[in-house]
Design a protein around this motif. Sequence first.
Motif, PDB file in Angstrom:
ATOM      1  N   ALA A 237       0.890  -1.060   0.110  1.00 57.80           N
ATOM      2  CA  ALA A 237       0.006  -0.030  -0.021  1.00 57.80           C
ATOM      3  C   ALA A 237       0.971   1.365   0.073  1.00 57.80           C
ATOM      4  O   ALA A 237       0.690   2.212  -0.799  1.00 57.80           O
ATOM      5  N   ALA A 238       1.943   1.163   0.922  1.00 58.37           N
ATOM      6  CA  ALA A 238       2.899   2.358   1.002  1.00 58.37           C
ATOM      7  C   ALA A 238       3.590   2.609  -0.585  1.00 58.37           C
ATOM      8  O   ALA A 238       3.910   3.499  -1.015  1.00 58.37           O
ATOM      9  N   GLU A 239       3.954   1.399  -1.013  1.00 61.29           N
ATOM     10  CA  GLU A 239       4.817   1.651  -2.200  1.00 61.29           C
ATOM     11  C   GLU A 239       3.820   2.012  -3.447  1.00 61.29           C
ATOM     12  O   GLU A 239       4.379   2.882  -4.377  1.00 61.29           O
ATOM     13  N   ASP A 240       2.480   1.704  -3.441  1.00 62.22           N
ATOM     14  CA  ASP A 240       1.733   2.102  -4.443  1.00 62.22           C
ATOM     15  C   ASP A 240       1.603   3.415  -4.290  1.00 62.22           C
ATOM     16  O   ASP A 240       1.397   4.475  -5.127  1.00 62.22           O
ATOM     17  N   LEU A 241       1.303   4.288  -3.064  1.00 60.23           N
ATOM     18  CA  LEU A 241       1.237   5.349  -2.749  1.00 60.23           C
ATOM     19  C   LEU A 241       2.333   6.165  -3.224  1.00 60.23           C
ATOM     20  O   LEU A 241       2.384   7.523  -4.015  1.00 60.23           O
ATOM     21  N   PHE A 242       3.585   5.822  -2.924  1.00 59.31           N
ATOM     22  CA  PHE A 242       4.971   6.582  -3.411  1.00 59.31           C
ATOM     23  C   PHE A 242       4.967   6.549  -5.010  1.00 59.31           C
ATOM     24  O   PHE A 242       5.468   7.515  -5.654  1.00 59.31           O
ATOM     25  N   THR A 243       4.493   5.337  -5.795  1.00 61.52           N
ATOM     26  CA  THR A 243       4.488   5.466  -7.048  1.00 61.52           C
ATOM     27  C   THR A 243       3.323   6.407  -7.666  1.00 61.52           C
ATOM     28  O   THR A 243       3.566   7.201  -8.663  1.00 61.52           O
ATOM     29  N   LYS A 244       2.345   6.505  -7.175  1.00 57.89           N
ATOM     30  CA  LYS A 244       1.341   7.526  -7.358  1.00 57.89           C
ATOM     31  C   LYS A 244       1.955   8.979  -7.526  1.00 57.89           C
ATOM     32  O   LYS A 244       1.527   9.936  -8.248  1.00 57.89           O
ATOM     33  N   ILE A 245       2.748   9.020  -6.454  1.00 60.08           N
ATOM     34  CA  ILE A 245       3.387  10.460  -5.980  1.00 60.08           C
ATOM     35  C   ILE A 245       4.455  10.830  -7.274  1.00 60.08           C
ATOM     36  O   ILE A 245       4.308  11.968  -7.918  1.00 60.08           O
ATOM     37  N   THR A 246       5.153   9.981  -7.409  1.00 58.22           N
ATOM     38  CA  THR A 246       6.280   9.996  -8.263  1.00 58.22           C
ATOM     39  C   THR A 246       6.170   9.916  -9.771  1.00 58.22           C
ATOM     40  O   THR A 246       6.724  10.597 -10.722  1.00 58.22           O
ATOM     41  N   ASP A 247       5.128   8.961 -10.185  1.00 58.40           N
ATOM     42  CA  ASP A 247       4.792   9.011 -11.406  1.00 58.40           C
ATOM     43  C   ASP A 247       3.584   9.823 -12.025  1.00 58.40           C
ATOM     44  O   ASP A 247       3.145   9.692 -13.031  1.00 58.40           O
ATOM     45  N   SER A 248       3.156  10.744 -11.079  1.00 53.84           N
ATOM     46  CA  SER A 248       2.245  11.575 -11.541  1.00 53.84           C
ATOM     47  C   SER A 248       2.654  12.606 -12.568  1.00 53.84           C
ATOM     48  O   SER A 248       3.774  12.960 -12.637  1.00 53.84           O
ATOM     49  N   LYS A 249       1.801  13.013 -13.526  1.00 50.35           N
ATOM     50  CA  LYS A 249       2.316  13.923 -14.581  1.00 50.35           C
ATOM     51  C   LYS A 249       2.251  15.310 -13.859  1.00 50.35           C
ATOM     52  O   LYS A 249       2.806  16.276 -14.540  1.00 50.35           O
ATOM     53  N   TYR A 250       2.095  15.276 -12.802  1.00 50.28           N
ATOM     54  CA  TYR A 250       1.990  16.997 -12.095  1.00 50.28           C
ATOM     55  C   TYR A 250       3.443  16.955 -11.095  1.00 50.28           C
ATOM     56  O   TYR A 250       3.674  15.841 -10.735  1.00 50.28           O
ATOM     57  N   LYS A 251       4.075  17.968 -11.133  1.00 55.57           N
ATOM     58  CA  LYS A 251       5.051  18.051 -10.382  1.00 55.57           C
ATOM     59  C   LYS A 251       4.931  18.883  -9.237  1.00 55.57           C
ATOM     60  O   LYS A 251       4.763  20.056  -8.974  1.00 55.57           O
ATOM     61  N   TYR A 252       4.524  18.061  -8.057  1.00 55.46           N
ATOM     62  CA  TYR A 252       4.031  18.658  -6.772  1.00 55.46           C
ATOM     63  C   TYR A 252       5.018  19.616  -6.177  1.00 55.46           C
ATOM     64  O   TYR A 252       6.279  19.077  -5.930  1.00 55.46           O
ATOM     65  N   ASP A 253       4.518  20.572  -5.709  1.00 57.23           N
ATOM     66  CA  ASP A 253       5.455  21.469  -4.776  1.00 57.23           C
ATOM     67  C   ASP A 253       5.332  21.168  -3.455  1.00 57.23           C
ATOM     68  O   ASP A 253       6.251  21.166  -2.657  1.00 57.23           O
ATOM     69  N   VAL A 254       4.004  20.753  -3.172  1.00 58.82           N
ATOM     70  CA  VAL A 254       3.691  20.407  -1.578  1.00 58.82           C
ATOM     71  C   VAL A 254       2.968  19.211  -1.699  1.00 58.82           C
ATOM     72  O   VAL A 254       2.129  18.798  -2.380  1.00 58.82           O
ATOM     73  N   LEU A 255       3.102  18.356  -0.464  1.00 59.66           N
ATOM     74  CA  LEU A 255       2.520  17.185  -0.031  1.00 59.66           C
ATOM     75  C   LEU A 255       1.826  17.461   1.282  1.00 59.66           C
ATOM     76  O   LEU A 255       2.553  17.642   2.068  1.00 59.66           O
ATOM     77  N   ILE A 256       0.568  17.346   1.158  1.00 62.01           N
ATOM     78  CA  ILE A 256      -0.194  17.633   2.681  1.00 62.01           C
ATOM     79  C   ILE A 256      -0.767  16.319   2.962  1.00 62.01           C
ATOM     80  O   ILE A 256      -1.537  15.508   2.128  1.00 62.01           O
ATOM     81  N   TRP A 257      -0.417  15.804   4.088  1.00 61.65           N
ATOM     82  CA  TRP A 257      -1.032  14.267   4.704  1.00 61.65           C
ATOM     83  C   TRP A 257      -2.042  14.620   5.617  1.00 61.65           C
ATOM     84  O   TRP A 257      -1.769  15.127   6.783  1.00 61.65           O
ATOM     85  N   PHE A 258      -3.267  14.022   5.112  1.00 57.25           N
ATOM     86  CA  PHE A 258      -4.423  13.897   5.973  1.00 57.25           C
ATOM     87  C   PHE A 258      -4.737  12.640   6.590  1.00 57.25           C
ATOM     88  O   PHE A 258      -5.772  11.828   5.889  1.00 57.25           O
ATOM     89  N   LEU A 259      -3.924  11.937   7.350  1.00 55.06           N
ATOM     90  CA  LEU A 259      -3.733  10.867   7.610  1.00 55.06           C
ATOM     91  C   LEU A 259      -3.995  10.475   9.095  1.00 55.06           C
ATOM     92  O   LEU A 259      -3.321  11.398   9.685  1.00 55.06           O
ATOM     93  N   TYR A 260      -4.303   9.147   9.660  1.00 57.89           N
ATOM     94  CA  TYR A 260      -3.929   8.886  10.930  1.00 57.89           C
ATOM     95  C   TYR A 260      -2.758   8.738  11.339  1.00 57.89           C
ATOM     96  O   TYR A 260      -1.905   8.279  10.415  1.00 57.89           O
ATOM     97  N   PRO A 261      -2.280   8.907  12.546  1.00 59.21           N
ATOM     98  CA  PRO A 261      -1.042   8.653  12.935  1.00 59.21           C
ATOM     99  C   PRO A 261      -0.547   7.463  12.762  1.00 59.21           C
ATOM    100  O   PRO A 261       0.737   7.083  12.318  1.00 59.21           O
TER     101      PRO A 261
END
Length: 306
Positions: A237-261
Amino acid sequence: KYCNMSLLFRTILLIFLLIIDYNRIFFVSCDDTIDEVTIIGFFPLTGEFEQIGKEVSNATKIARDIINEKEDTSIKLNVKIYDTKSSSAVAFEEFVSIFKDDSDIDEKTIIGVISPLISKNTDLIATSIGFYDKPLISYSNTGSKLENHIFNHDSGENTDRSMLRLVPGNDDQSRALVTLIDSYNWNNIGCVVNYSEADYGIDLFEHFKERMYDHNSEMFVNEIEYTPSSSRNITQAAEDLFTKITDSKYKYDVLIWFLYPNDMKDIFNVLSQDKDLIDLSEYVCICTDGCSQSNLVEKKDSPVGN
């Protein structure tokens, strides 16, 4: 820098209970037959948030001892703690039992109630506590559903509201996020959310997205879903998340994490095992909650960088 949550909880509750001490003195002036008063605390002492619950419970006891050592009053402050087990049903059941006729606590000696950790566990209590004319104090609840119960001393219209919140609500937090992003001229925002966790983080995300659009309709806010489940390996699940971030067509300036501890802890654990999965130092990472409750971010070799 990331703050130590143990210190944070102790500081918040010490301040709160020292403030409540004034309520105790006022209470005594109204009824001189009372020599003991009680604060009720609802904490998750077992289950998913056991560590946090025990920290808050210990902080409450420390504050009680400090207050009882003061010499300006002969009234003793008691603290009665209940284990919510991170359950709305358990929290409300315990709350109702306190105000039953056969309760072992005299209702008139109760001067305040500390709400459960999670907003959704507080909803029913916040709705009902007004009937008993007791203040409900929250050290962590940010949910917008609770807004109708929040006491605002600046408004005469709120005299029937009995909830005091020591943290900003989701609306205020989303406004702060928008201001922060606008100040640094960041344009591409990635928001990591987990819809399997009911309303945790989702309420804030929706507030933020709406405010961001109202502020600048051209600003790009993209939702990145993190999807762990009992049937999926956390690492996958974590690896899939990282892939979504790095392979995105968008170059993110910021990542905001709205997650449980616990989600953040799992993600950091996976990344600490293989830092080549993603270089988070390439992004500005903003944690709305979960990061601050993971010891991993306090280490010098933290996978989230500086």
